[in-house]
Design a protein around this motif. Structure first.
Motif, mmCIF file in Angstrom:
data_model
loop_
_atom_site.group_PDB
_atom_site.id
_atom_site.type_symbol
_atom_site.label_atom_id
_atom_site.label_comp_id
_atom_site.label_asym_id
_atom_site.label_seq_id
_atom_site.Cartn_x
_atom_site.Cartn_y
_atom_site.Cartn_z
ATOM 1 N N ILE A 1 0.780 -1.272 -0.011
ATOM 2 C CA ILE A 1 -0.056 0.095 -0.083
ATOM 3 C C ILE A 1 0.938 1.182 -0.075
ATOM 4 O O ILE A 1 0.678 2.108 -0.654
ATOM 5 N N GLU A 2 1.909 1.159 0.776
ATOM 6 C CA GLU A 2 2.795 2.433 0.803
ATOM 7 C C GLU A 2 3.583 2.368 -0.479
ATOM 8 O O GLU A 2 3.632 3.667 -0.977
ATOM 9 N N LYS A 3 3.895 1.617 -1.081
ATOM 10 C CA LYS A 3 4.424 1.396 -2.378
ATOM 11 C C LYS A 3 3.478 2.323 -3.299
ATOM 12 O O LYS A 3 4.004 3.029 -4.250
ATOM 13 N N LEU A 4 2.236 1.707 -3.450
ATOM 14 C CA LEU A 4 1.325 2.246 -4.281
ATOM 15 C C LEU A 4 1.027 3.965 -3.927
ATOM 16 O O LEU A 4 0.815 4.492 -4.862
ATOM 17 N N GLN A 5 0.998 4.235 -2.701
ATOM 18 C CA GLN A 5 0.809 5.619 -2.371
ATOM 19 C C GLN A 5 1.865 6.561 -2.906
ATOM 20 O O GLN A 5 1.872 7.608 -3.242
ATOM 21 N N ALA A 6 3.153 5.940 -2.565
ATOM 22 C CA ALA A 6 4.288 6.661 -3.087
ATOM 23 C C ALA A 6 4.319 6.885 -4.659
ATOM 24 O O ALA A 6 4.669 7.896 -5.435
#
Length: 97
Positions: free
Chosen positions: A16-21
């Motif tokens: 999720i953090e990777k997608l948000q970044a």
């Protein structure tokens, strides 16, 4: 990610953090493109306002409108970074007398 929610799949926090970044990088890239477009339009309007007047000597106003920064690469090489993102490189000619 939407497909994963529809299929009741789970994403890890890292995913999720990777997608948000990635989403934030895309937003930043779009904002930069929009800014460069506005700068190009502003520069074009400035040139249009000058009419057909030819530049034959240094124009400080024009320089400030066009150039974001100047990098000294070496004793004879200079790089100009234009506000619209274009980079120009100039090799200085030395007149040795």
């Amino acid at each position: 990610m939407i497909d994963a929610v529809r299929n009741n799949q789970e994403y890890s926090t890292a995913e999720i953090e990777k997608l948000q970044a990635h989403r934030q990088r895309m937003k930043n890239d779009e904002a930069e493109r929009a800014w460069k477009g506005r700068m190009a339009e502003e520069f074009k309007a400035y040139l249009d306002a000058r009419g057909s007047e030819q530049v034959d000597k240094f124009d400080g106003d024009l320089f400030r409108k066009m150039i974001e920064k100047v990098r000294i690469e070496s004793m004879v090489e200079v790089e100009f970074v234009f506000k619209v993102g274009v980079v120009g490189r100039e090799v200085l000619k030395l007149d040795l007398v």
